[in-house]
Design a protein around this motif. Structure first.
Motif, short mmCIF file in Angstrom:
data_model
loop_
_atom_site.label_atom_id
_atom_site.label_comp_id
_atom_site.label_asym_id
_atom_site.label_seq_id
_atom_site.Cartn_x
_atom_site.Cartn_y
_atom_site.Cartn_z
N SER A 141 -6.32 -9.23 -4.78
CA SER A 141 -6.53 -10.11 -3.71
C SER A 141 -6.33 -9.05 -2.19
N ALA A 142 -6.53 -9.81 -1.06
CA ALA A 142 -6.81 -9.15 0.11
C ALA A 142 -5.62 -8.27 0.23
N TYR A 200 -9.51 -6.69 2.74
CA TYR A 200 -8.49 -6.68 3.74
C TYR A 200 -9.14 -7.61 4.62
N SER A 201 -8.19 -8.19 5.43
CA SER A 201 -8.57 -9.29 6.56
C SER A 201 -9.12 -8.62 7.79
N ASN A 204 -7.64 -16.85 6.02
CA ASN A 204 -6.14 -16.84 5.87
C ASN A 204 -5.74 -17.48 7.19
N LYS A 239 -6.59 -19.67 2.49
CA LYS A 239 -5.40 -19.08 2.03
C LYS A 239 -4.28 -19.63 2.81
N TYR A 270 5.95 -11.36 5.50
CA TYR A 270 6.52 -10.51 5.61
C TYR A 270 7.78 -10.58 6.81
N SER A 301 6.25 -7.79 -3.67
CA SER A 301 6.81 -8.95 -4.48
C SER A 301 7.03 -8.37 -5.90
N THR A 314 -1.96 -16.43 -5.85
CA THR A 314 -1.31 -15.32 -5.28
C THR A 314 0.03 -15.40 -4.76
N SER A 315 0.66 -14.26 -5.10
CA SER A 315 2.22 -14.00 -4.93
C SER A 315 2.79 -13.86 -6.25
N GLY A 316 3.11 -12.73 -6.61
CA GLY A 316 4.01 -12.67 -7.92
C GLY A 316 3.43 -12.42 -9.34
N VAL A 341 -3.81 -10.29 -7.48
CA VAL A 341 -2.85 -9.41 -7.75
C VAL A 341 -2.86 -7.96 -6.57
N THR A 342 -1.99 -7.71 -5.98
CA THR A 342 -2.03 -6.71 -5.09
C THR A 342 -0.53 -5.74 -5.45
N SER A 343 0.54 -6.50 -5.18
CA SER A 343 1.89 -5.53 -5.42
C SER A 343 1.91 -4.73 -6.64
C1 FMN Z 1 -0.21 -3.49 1.87
C2 FMN Z 1 -0.59 -5.04 1.82
C3 FMN Z 1 -1.81 -5.34 2.59
C4 FMN Z 1 -2.20 -6.94 2.86
N1 FMN Z 1 -3.32 -7.00 3.52
C5 FMN Z 1 -3.79 -8.41 3.57
C6 FMN Z 1 -4.81 -8.79 4.12
O1 FMN Z 1 -5.40 -8.02 4.97
N2 FMN Z 1 -5.26 -10.13 4.19
C7 FMN Z 1 -4.56 -11.12 3.53
O2 FMN Z 1 -5.05 -12.32 3.45
N3 FMN Z 1 -3.46 -10.75 2.64
C8 FMN Z 1 -3.07 -9.43 2.70
N4 FMN Z 1 -2.16 -8.92 1.81
C9 FMN Z 1 -1.37 -10.03 1.08
C10 FMN Z 1 -1.98 -10.08 -0.30
O3 FMN Z 1 -3.47 -10.53 -0.39
C11 FMN Z 1 -1.32 -11.07 -1.17
O4 FMN Z 1 -1.37 -12.31 -0.77
C12 FMN Z 1 0.19 -10.88 -1.40
O5 FMN Z 1 0.67 -9.27 -1.52
C13 FMN Z 1 0.88 -11.63 -2.71
O6 FMN Z 1 0.57 -11.10 -3.82
P1 FMN Z 1 1.05 -10.00 -4.58
O7 FMN Z 1 2.59 -10.61 -4.99
O8 FMN Z 1 0.43 -9.77 -5.87
O9 FMN Z 1 1.53 -8.77 -3.74
C14 FMN Z 1 -1.77 -7.57 1.88
C15 FMN Z 1 -0.68 -7.31 1.01
C16 FMN Z 1 -0.12 -5.92 1.01
C17 FMN Z 1 1.10 -5.69 0.00
#
Ligand code: FMN
Length: 333
Positions: free
Chosen positions: A20-21, A45-46, A135, A172, A202, A220, A246-248, A268-270
């Motif tokens: 994910s972003a 990233y956005s 987003n 999103k 956040y 997350s 997305t999230s979790g 996935v990101t976290s």
């Molecule tokens: C460090 C960081 C930077 C992120 N940057 C963006 C962003 O630029 N644009 C966006 O839509 N989401 C951004 N996110 C959100 C993630 O894309 C994702 O939706 C969110 O972390 C939930 O997914 P996760 O549970 O896998 O972390 C960011 C998340 C993190 C942790």
């Protein structure tokens, strides 16, 4: 052989695990590592509306008041230097990512108004983005701003962006809508080919010693999966758009649940920030094994199998679940 392939926004993906972003797309090197680790697409990233607007505001200011005034102007924007370069740098990074990886790269725009900034959607398309994720994040603080008005502006923005590009657009969303299915339907009617559920917020914290509001990014956990899981299960089969969760998403089981609820992809990101990009390989291998052990032949077969329309007890996704959950808790004094 288990077929992990899926389709998302018309893109044929080798599996449902998408980055994910986030920060991985800032560097070509980490994008390459993500591809090697097996993810099937990368959301960049956005690029934020504020970054683009600031660029044009600063230019206006410079033209009106001359160079000596721009230092003062810059002080209103803490990251003036990086902000002003951001749109160009973004497009430049997109081009580099497209050269470096074969998997689809989805560009991301983050904003809420229908201003001149949305021309960047076309720039992203023209520089190789395979799709665009929008987003939508606005936090209303004005008690006179109605949800109807705000939602109308979201829908208009989505329609304007979808009209200006040929590549598929996903949106999103946050979970904070009074009637999410209605908004989701209107997004799809406005041209969105996919919905990404949910944006993670956040929340600021309060520093009680220094009397300040402080930003605080906490990664997350799998617990957060339940909210997007529930809404994907409810929306699956009801709206004409692909669903991305997305999230979790942290474990192979989280990915399997996402697909069973009805998601075309799980993002996935976290988990990758915590445990490294190579974690994608483990998750995918474990999903494949689990599917084989449980005699699933494809992601397609599994998709939506636990959506609200397909489960034995659809009410479990609704109000009834609340009472059941409360009653299931046994307090022993
Ligand atoms: C460090 C960081 C930077 C992120 N940057 C963006 C962003 O630029 N644009 C966006 O839509 N989401 C951004 N996110 C959100 C993630 O894309 C994702 O939706 C969110 O972390 C939930 O997914 P996760 O549970 O896998 O972390 C960011 C998340 C993190 C942790």
């Amino acid at each position: 052989m288990v077929d992990l392939s899926t389709t998302y926004l018309g893109l044929k993906l080798k599996n449902p695990l998408v980055a994910s972003a986030g920060p991985f797309s800032e560097k070509v090197e980490s994008a390459r590592k993500l591809e090697e680790a097996g993810v099937s697409a990368i959301v960049m990233y956005s690029l934020f509306e504020e970054q683009i607007i600031h660029e044009s505001l600063e230019l206006d200011h410079y033209l009106w008041y001359g160079a000596e005034a721009s230092a003062e102007f810059g002080s209103f924007y803490p990251q003036s230097g990086t902000y002003t370069l951001a749109p160009e740098a973004y497009i430049d990074t997109l081009k580099k990512l497209k050269d470096a990886v074969k998997i689809p790269v989805i560009a991301s725009l983050n904003g809420v108004s229908t201003g001149g900034w949305i021309k960047y959607a076309r720039k992203m398309q023209d520089n190789g983005a395979d799709a665009l994720e929008l987003n939508l994040y606005y936090l209303p603080t004005d008690p006179d701003l109605t949800s109807t008005k705000l939602e109308e502006s979201y829908v208009t923005l989505v329609r304007d962006i979808c009209k200006s590009v040929k590549i598929p657009v996903s949106v999103k969303l946050s979970p904070f809508f009074t009637s999410l299915p209605n908004l989701a339907k209107r997004m799809a009617d406005a041209g969105a080919k996919g919905l990404v559920l949910f944006n993670r917020f956040y929340q600021p914290d309060l520093d009680i010693e220094n009397l300040e509001v402080v930003p605080n990014l906490v990664l997350s956990t799998s617990q957060e999966l339940r909210l997007p899981l529930r809404w994907i299960a409810i929306l699956y089969g009801r709206i004409q758009a692909d669903l991305a969760l997305t999230s979790g998403v942290h474990t192979p089981e989280d990915l399997i649940k996402s697909v069973m609820a009805g998601a075309s992809v799980a993002m996935v990101t976290s988990e990758l920030l915590k445990n490294g990009l190579g974690r994608s390989t483990e998750i995918l291998a474990d999903v494949e094994k689990w599917m084989g052990d449980h005699e699933y032949v494809s992601i397609q077969q599994m998709k939506g199998s636990l959506s609200q329309q397909r489960v034995k007890e659809p009410a479990a996704f609704e109000r009834a679940n609340y009472m059941k959950a409360l009653n299931s808790f046994k307090y022993l004094p």
